[in-house]
Design a protein around this motif. Structure first.
Motif, short mmCIF file in Angstrom:
data_model
loop_
_atom_site.label_atom_id
_atom_site.label_comp_id
_atom_site.label_asym_id
_atom_site.label_seq_id
_atom_site.Cartn_x
_atom_site.Cartn_y
_atom_site.Cartn_z
N GLN A 3 32.50 29.49 -25.20
CA GLN A 3 32.20 28.99 -26.41
C GLN A 3 31.85 27.62 -26.81
N GLU A 4 32.66 26.65 -26.05
CA GLU A 4 32.35 25.46 -26.03
C GLU A 4 30.90 25.03 -25.57
N PHE A 5 30.34 25.65 -24.49
CA PHE A 5 29.08 25.36 -23.82
C PHE A 5 28.16 25.83 -24.94
N TYR A 6 28.24 26.94 -25.56
CA TYR A 6 27.27 27.02 -26.43
C TYR A 6 27.21 26.19 -27.77
N ASN A 7 28.29 25.76 -28.26
CA ASN A 7 28.54 24.96 -29.35
C ASN A 7 27.83 23.64 -29.10
N VAL B 112 18.10 39.92 -26.45
CA VAL B 112 16.87 39.48 -25.43
C VAL B 112 15.93 40.99 -25.36
N THR B 113 16.58 42.15 -25.35
CA THR B 113 15.94 43.15 -25.19
C THR B 113 15.39 43.85 -26.19
N ARG B 114 15.66 43.41 -27.44
CA ARG B 114 15.42 43.88 -28.67
C ARG B 114 13.69 43.99 -28.85
N GLU C 37 15.70 26.63 -24.54
CA GLU C 37 14.66 27.45 -24.39
C GLU C 37 14.83 28.68 -23.37
N TYR C 38 16.01 28.67 -22.37
CA TYR C 38 16.24 29.35 -21.12
C TYR C 38 17.62 30.26 -21.67
N LEU C 39 18.15 30.17 -22.64
CA LEU C 39 19.29 30.77 -23.07
C LEU C 39 18.84 32.02 -24.12
N PRO C 40 19.81 32.97 -24.46
CA PRO C 40 19.61 33.40 -25.91
C PRO C 40 20.03 32.70 -26.98
N LYS C 41 19.15 32.71 -27.98
CA LYS C 41 19.80 32.10 -29.34
C LYS C 41 20.99 32.07 -29.63
N VAL D 83 7.56 39.28 -20.30
CA VAL D 83 8.83 39.05 -19.31
C VAL D 83 9.60 38.10 -19.85
N GLU D 84 10.90 38.34 -20.04
CA GLU D 84 11.89 37.28 -20.45
C GLU D 84 12.93 37.03 -19.35
N VAL D 85 13.18 35.84 -18.99
CA VAL D 85 14.15 35.41 -17.93
C VAL D 85 15.13 34.59 -18.75
N ARG D 86 16.31 34.95 -18.97
CA ARG D 86 17.47 34.06 -19.57
C ARG D 86 18.47 33.93 -18.81
N MET D 87 18.93 32.63 -19.14
CA MET D 87 20.29 32.43 -18.37
C MET D 87 21.57 33.01 -19.32
#
Length: 362
Positions: free
Chosen positions: A29-33, A75-77, A50-54, A325-329
């Motif tokens: 959570q702290e990382f995303y924040n 990301v699959t939506r 850019e490389y993460l899910p929103k 194609v999506e590639v996300r961390m």
């Protein structure tokens, strides 16, 4: 099983990922924040987005205010038949603060991690021919060796008809962008973190009449919500189960999301990639081929090829665009501040790119 995390697929286009027990959950959570802080002006972190899910903050069900979920982009939506692969990256899947027992446990799970630098945690591939998904769980990835890892990963890019080289090429480009980011930053190190690969498995029909090269697009009837109790496992910590109706989602939430519920999103109102079904006018009979971006020599007798080339030459530009194609961390329960480059993650990315390049070249 407390280690399994419920992932709820929400109709608003997000997924809810249950926060893991401390210290892992709060760390993620702290990382995303930190990355998504509205005051953030660090160019490294801004690019990382850019490389993460929103990220849309945290959420708790009204009935269980102490259960915390990360609200993340699904990301699959946007895909009709999403093909999904989860690959853990790095040479060590234990963090610098892991106990001797934890290190031993992680190493014994996949002793080749140090040498290969990544591990396939699972995949789910749509096969056009059978209109069904093939799923591989974490045991599949752990069975891969240096000799078999290339074939093991190439399975993800195979539609049942052919190898989707367009998807492999697009994936390489995306992973290279992430590698560039890692080469330019010395503030974060990632352990037991994954890359999520997603591409479109379905091929929507476009009818091509070779005699006059006209293109008429056929739209598939929306299937609406799929019902059933399918269990999909594409990560060691994600299970998705289809829920039957929109209305049940709040009920599912209230029941407590340590159980795994998901809503299968509606297939309508999305732009789909086109499949060519090639209808060849022939004096004796109509031959029909269905093709998923790979019309091979053996499918076609020689005299049709020149006509086919004419069709592809006159294709509208958007059907020639590179694969979607999506590639996300994902998975950041073991991200730590650092003052050095993340050499283990970089090693894994480079090796993964090499394997993907070998798949493409072969």
């Amino acid at each position: 099983n407390a280690s399994l995390l419920g992932i709820l697929q929400h109709p608003d286009g997000t997924v809810l990922k249950q926060l893991q027990p401390p210290p892992r959950g709060p760390r993620e959570q702290e990382f995303y924040n930190k990355v998504y802080d509205s005051d953030c002006c660090d160019s490294i972190l801004l690019e990382l987005r850019e490389y993460l899910p929103k990220y849309f903050g945290v959420w708790s069900p009204p009935t269980a205010p102490n259960d915390t979920y990360l609200k993340l982009e699904d990301v699959t939506r946007k895909f009709n038949k999403p093909c999904i692969m989860d690959v853990k990256i790095g040479q060590k899947s234990y963090d610098p603060y892991a106990s001797a027992e934890k290190i031993q446990q992680q190493v014994s799970k996949y002793p080749l991690m140090e040498e290969i630098g990544f591990l396939v945690l699972g995949m789910r591939v749509y096969h056009v021919s059978s209109d069904s998904y093939e799923t591989q769980n974490q045991h599949y990835g752990r069975s891969l060796t240096k000799e078999t890892v290339k074939d093991g990963i190439s399975k993800f890019f195979h539609s049942g008809y052919c190898l989707r080289k367009d998807v492999v090429a697009a994936s390489i480009q995306k992973v290279e962008k992430i590698l560039e980011w890692f080469e330019g930053q010395t503030q974060l190190n990632f352990y037991a973190s994954s890359l999520l690969f997603v591409y479109e498995g379905s091929c929507q029909a476009t009818t091509v009449r070779l005699s006059d090269v006209t293109l008429a697009e056929k739209r598939r009837v929306p299937k609406g919500l799929l019902s059933g109790g399918d269990v999909l496992e594409y990560n060691n910590n994600i299970h998705v189960i289809n829920s039957t109706e929109n209305g049940k989602i709040e009920a599912s939430v209230s029941k407590g999301l340590s159980k795994f519920y998901a809503l299968h999103k509606k297939a309508c109102s999305k732009r789909h990639h086109s499949q060519l079904s090639l209808k060849v006018e022939n004096s004796e009979q109509d031959n029909v081929w269905k093709s998923s971006t790979c019309i091979t020599q053996e499918h076609l007798n020689g005299n049709v090829l020149p006509q086919l080339e004419k069709v592809f030459y006159h294709m509208p530009a958007e059907t020639k665009e590179s694969a979607n194609v999506e590639v996300r961390m994902i998975d950041f329960a073991h991200v730590f501040p650092s003052n050095t480059k993340d050499e283990g993650y970089i090693y894994g990315l480079k090796n993964l790119i090499t394997v993907l390049q070998n798949i493409l070249d072969n």
